[in-house]
Scaffold this motif. Structure first.
Motif, PDB file in Angstrom:
ATOM      1  N   PRO A   1     -24.175  -5.097 -21.010  1.00 36.28           N
ATOM      2  CA  PRO A   1     -22.810  -4.909 -21.531  1.00 36.28           C
ATOM      3  C   PRO A   1     -22.227  -3.523 -21.255  1.00 36.28           C
ATOM      4  CG  PRO A   1     -24.382  -5.279 -23.331  1.00 36.28           C
ATOM      5  CD  PRO A   1     -25.130  -5.473 -22.057  1.00 36.28           C
ATOM      6  N   GLU A   2     -23.087  -2.523 -21.234  1.00 37.35           N
ATOM      7  CA  GLU A   2     -22.647  -1.134 -20.982  1.00 37.35           C
ATOM      8  C   GLU A   2     -21.935  -0.952 -19.643  1.00 37.35           C
ATOM      9  OE1 GLU A   2     -25.434   2.315 -20.830  1.00 37.35           O
ATOM     10  OE2 GLU A   2     -26.444   1.144 -22.388  1.00 37.35           O
ATOM     11  N   ARG A   3     -22.294  -1.787 -18.685  1.00 39.23           N
ATOM     12  CA  ARG A   3     -21.816  -1.620 -17.311  1.00 39.23           C
ATOM     13  C   ARG A   3     -20.506  -2.355 -17.018  1.00 39.23           C
ATOM     14  NH1 ARG A   3     -23.520   0.679 -12.767  1.00 39.23           N
ATOM     15  NH2 ARG A   3     -23.521  -1.341 -11.720  1.00 39.23           N
ATOM     16  N   ARG A   4     -20.007  -3.075 -18.017  1.00 39.63           N
ATOM     17  CA  ARG A   4     -18.884  -3.967 -17.757  1.00 39.63           C
ATOM     18  C   ARG A   4     -17.621  -3.254 -17.310  1.00 39.63           C
ATOM     19  NH1 ARG A   4     -21.483  -7.048 -18.763  1.00 39.63           N
ATOM     20  NH2 ARG A   4     -21.166  -8.494 -20.455  1.00 39.63           N
ATOM     21  N   LYS A   5     -16.993  -3.784 -16.234  1.00 42.85           N
ATOM     22  CA  LYS A   5     -15.697  -3.286 -15.782  1.00 42.85           C
ATOM     23  C   LYS A   5     -14.647  -4.376 -15.892  1.00 42.85           C
ATOM     24  CE  LYS A   5     -17.408   0.089 -12.419  1.00 42.85           C
ATOM     25  NZ  LYS A   5     -17.881   0.057 -11.024  1.00 42.85           N
ATOM     26  N   HIS A   6     -15.086  -5.634 -15.920  1.00 45.15           N
ATOM     27  CA  HIS A   6     -14.166  -6.768 -16.033  1.00 45.15           C
ATOM     28  C   HIS A   6     -14.344  -7.390 -17.409  1.00 45.15           C
ATOM     29  CE1 HIS A   6     -13.330  -6.995 -11.626  1.00 45.15           C
ATOM     30  NE2 HIS A   6     -14.436  -6.264 -11.640  1.00 45.15           N
ATOM     31  N   LYS A   7     -13.232  -7.857 -17.963  1.00 37.98           N
ATOM     32  CA  LYS A   7     -13.297  -8.388 -19.321  1.00 37.98           C
ATOM     33  C   LYS A   7     -13.874  -9.802 -19.293  1.00 37.98           C
ATOM     34  CE  LYS A   7     -10.451  -8.517 -23.486  1.00 37.98           C
ATOM     35  NZ  LYS A   7     -10.598  -9.918 -23.863  1.00 37.98           N
ATOM     36  N   ILE A   8     -15.163  -9.905 -19.387  1.00 33.80           N
ATOM     37  CA  ILE A   8     -15.799 -11.218 -19.385  1.00 33.80           C
ATOM     38  C   ILE A   8     -17.100 -11.179 -20.182  1.00 33.80           C
ATOM     39  CG2 ILE A   8     -16.965 -10.781 -17.154  1.00 33.80           C
ATOM     40  CD1 ILE A   8     -16.530 -13.877 -16.649  1.00 33.80           C
ATOM     41  N   GLN A   9     -17.336 -12.255 -20.904  1.00 34.83           N
ATOM     42  CA  GLN A   9     -18.587 -12.416 -21.638  1.00 34.83           C
ATOM     43  C   GLN A   9     -19.169 -13.749 -21.231  1.00 34.83           C
ATOM     44  OE1 GLN A   9     -17.027 -11.888 -25.703  1.00 34.83           O
ATOM     45  NE2 GLN A   9     -18.956 -10.841 -26.106  1.00 34.83           N
ATOM     46  N   ALA A  10     -20.490 -13.883 -21.238  1.00 35.81           N
ATOM     47  CA  ALA A  10     -21.087 -15.177 -20.912  1.00 35.81           C
ATOM     48  C   ALA A  10     -21.246 -15.995 -22.190  1.00 35.81           C
ATOM     49  CB  ALA A  10     -22.427 -14.982 -20.236  1.00 35.81           C
ATOM     50  N   ASP A  11     -21.172 -17.305 -22.069  1.00 36.38           N
ATOM     51  CA  ASP A  11     -21.331 -18.185 -23.234  1.00 36.38           C
ATOM     52  C   ASP A  11     -22.787 -18.266 -23.688  1.00 36.38           C
ATOM     53  OD1 ASP A  11     -18.544 -19.215 -23.435  1.00 36.38           O
ATOM     54  OD2 ASP A  11     -18.975 -19.875 -21.383  1.00 36.38           O
ATOM     55  N   TYR A  12     -23.694 -18.185 -22.734  1.00 42.15           N
ATOM     56  CA  TYR A  12     -25.122 -18.214 -23.053  1.00 42.15           C
ATOM     57  C   TYR A  12     -25.781 -17.018 -22.381  1.00 42.15           C
ATOM     58  CZ  TYR A  12     -23.766 -23.084 -23.804  1.00 42.15           C
ATOM     59  OH  TYR A  12     -23.123 -24.222 -24.204  1.00 42.15           O
ATOM     60  N   VAL A  13     -26.474 -16.215 -23.169  1.00 39.70           N
ATOM     61  CA  VAL A  13     -27.126 -15.008 -22.632  1.00 39.70           C
ATOM     62  C   VAL A  13     -28.607 -15.020 -23.001  1.00 39.70           C
ATOM     63  CG1 VAL A  13     -27.224 -12.477 -22.738  1.00 39.70           C
ATOM     64  CG2 VAL A  13     -25.010 -13.638 -22.788  1.00 39.70           C
ATOM     65  N   GLY A  14     -29.457 -14.790 -22.000  1.00 31.42           N
ATOM     66  CA  GLY A  14     -30.896 -14.720 -22.267  1.00 31.42           C
ATOM     67  C   GLY A  14     -31.263 -13.451 -23.013  1.00 31.42           C
ATOM     68  N   PHE A  15     -31.099 -12.329 -22.359  1.00 29.15           N
ATOM     69  CA  PHE A  15     -31.427 -11.030 -22.965  1.00 29.15           C
ATOM     70  C   PHE A  15     -30.354 -10.000 -22.627  1.00 29.15           C
ATOM     71  CE2 PHE A  15     -35.474 -12.959 -21.542  1.00 29.15           C
ATOM     72  CZ  PHE A  15     -36.187 -13.029 -22.734  1.00 29.15           C
ATOM     73  N   GLU A  16     -30.022  -9.181 -23.603  1.00 31.49           N
ATOM     74  CA  GLU A  16     -29.199  -7.996 -23.315  1.00 31.49           C
ATOM     75  C   GLU A  16     -30.142  -6.878 -22.915  1.00 31.49           C
ATOM     76  OE1 GLU A  16     -26.485  -6.483 -26.191  1.00 31.49           O
ATOM     77  OE2 GLU A  16     -25.198  -8.262 -26.081  1.00 31.49           O
ATOM     78  N   ILE A  17     -29.792  -6.143 -21.860  1.00 29.87           N
ATOM     79  CA  ILE A  17     -30.635  -5.012 -21.459  1.00 29.87           C
ATOM     80  C   ILE A  17     -29.781  -3.762 -21.267  1.00 29.87           C
ATOM     81  CG2 ILE A  17     -32.406  -6.437 -20.366  1.00 29.87           C
ATOM     82  CD1 ILE A  17     -31.220  -5.613 -17.633  1.00 29.87           C
ATOM     83  N   GLU A  18     -30.471  -2.645 -21.215  1.00 28.96           N
ATOM     84  CA  GLU A  18     -29.781  -1.374 -20.994  1.00 28.96           C
ATOM     85  C   GLU A  18     -29.417  -1.225 -19.526  1.00 28.96           C
ATOM     86  OE1 GLU A  18     -32.350   1.547 -22.649  1.00 28.96           O
ATOM     87  OE2 GLU A  18     -31.931   0.836 -24.677  1.00 28.96           O
ATOM     88  N   ASN A  19     -28.735  -0.144 -19.236  1.00 31.39           N
ATOM     89  CA  ASN A  19     -28.324   0.110 -17.872  1.00 31.39           C
ATOM     90  C   ASN A  19     -29.507   0.551 -17.010  1.00 31.39           C
ATOM     91  OD1 ASN A  19     -27.073   0.785 -15.540  1.00 31.39           O
ATOM     92  ND2 ASN A  19     -26.037   2.589 -16.349  1.00 31.39           N
ATOM     93  N   GLN A  20     -30.187  -0.422 -16.447  1.00 30.09           N
ATOM     94  CA  GLN A  20     -31.327  -0.140 -15.565  1.00 30.09           C
ATOM     95  C   GLN A  20     -31.403  -1.249 -14.523  1.00 30.09           C
ATOM     96  OE1 GLN A  20     -34.722  -0.245 -18.197  1.00 30.09           O
ATOM     97  NE2 GLN A  20     -33.855  -1.938 -19.354  1.00 30.09           N
ATOM     98  N   PHE A  21     -32.013  -0.935 -13.384  1.00 30.41           N
ATOM     99  CA  PHE A  21     -32.090  -1.928 -12.319  1.00 30.41           C
ATOM    100  C   PHE A  21     -33.374  -2.732 -12.479  1.00 30.41           C
ATOM    101  CE2 PHE A  21     -32.492  -3.748  -8.115  1.00 30.41           C
ATOM    102  CZ  PHE A  21     -31.184  -4.128  -7.862  1.00 30.41           C
ATOM    103  N   VAL A  22     -33.235  -4.042 -12.501  1.00 30.42           N
ATOM    104  CA  VAL A  22     -34.397  -4.901 -12.730  1.00 30.42           C
ATOM    105  C   VAL A  22     -34.651  -5.843 -11.547  1.00 30.42           C
ATOM    106  CG1 VAL A  22     -34.300  -4.812 -15.247  1.00 30.42           C
ATOM    107  CG2 VAL A  22     -32.956  -6.529 -14.020  1.00 30.42           C
TER     108      VAL A  22
END
Ligand code: 5GP
Ligand code: MG
Length: 175
Positions: A131-152
């Motif tokens: 969520p921290e990285r968002r530039k466009h106003k969009i949310q997903a209806d189903y989310v597995g995990f929220e994570i911090e700003n890191q590359f996975v």
């Protein structure tokens, strides 16, 4: 770049979360048709696992591929569709399944594109959300995990096409 030794999410943890997401989706589309749109390549393992736990829905799977020309860990935000759906989605329940919601450019693009084809419903499901990285106003209806700003990487996610085969999700660090 080097992969972390310990996974951020191991295979068991991912599986538990995928099963609960599938149950939610199954409840929401109980006894209905559902077109699952897997976004290549990153979401291929997630989508494959997800649909195997969705019972009580008539599930149809199709694929799109998008490219944001750029490699490494930064996407350019300029999205192009490199593979379209093969089936029509007019009056269908459609679920877009992507790997990560990052700036939101990809998912916004796909929601606009597929939304313009008059589906009956259009929802989105992502394994990971930054969520921290968002530039466009969009949310997903189903989310597995929220994570911090890191590359996975791992579980379908790559770094320059590598690491997709890993059963767990790992972070990538500057070496
Ligand atoms: P967005 O368009 O939301 O900025 O980016 C979404 C896409 O960028 C994801 O579908 C994924 O392909 C790629 N991406 C964003 N963050 C990561 C990450 O941490 N790891 C990997 N492997 N890909 C990422
Ligand atoms: Mg992607």
């Amino acid at each position: 770049m080097k992969k972390s030794d310990e996974p951020l999410f191991n295979a068991k943890k991912i599986n538990n979360r995928v099963v609960s997401l599938s149950c939610k989706i199954e409840k929401d589309f109980y006894l209905e048709d559902l077109v699952v749109v897997c976004v290549l390549k990153g979401a291929f393992i997630f989508a494959a696992d997800l649909i195997r736990y969705i019972g009580f829905c008539e599930c149809i799977l199709d694929f799109v591929k998008i490219s944001s020309y750029g490699s490494g860990t930064e996407s350019s935000g300029n999205i192009i569709l490199t593979k379209d759906l093969e089936i029509g989605i007019r009056d269908k329940n459609v679920l877009i399944v992507d790997d990560i919601l990052d700036t939101g450019a990809s998912l916004s693009y796909l929601v606009n594109l597929l939304g313009s084809r008059d589906p009956k419903t259009l929802r989105t499901c992502v394994l990971l959300d930054k969520p921290e990285r968002r530039k466009h106003k969009i949310q997903a209806d189903y989310v597995g995990f929220e994570i911090e700003n890191q590359f996975v990487i791992g579980y379908g996610l790559d770094y320059n096409e590598k690491y997709r085969e890993l059963p767990g999700i790992y972070t990538l660090k500057e070496f």
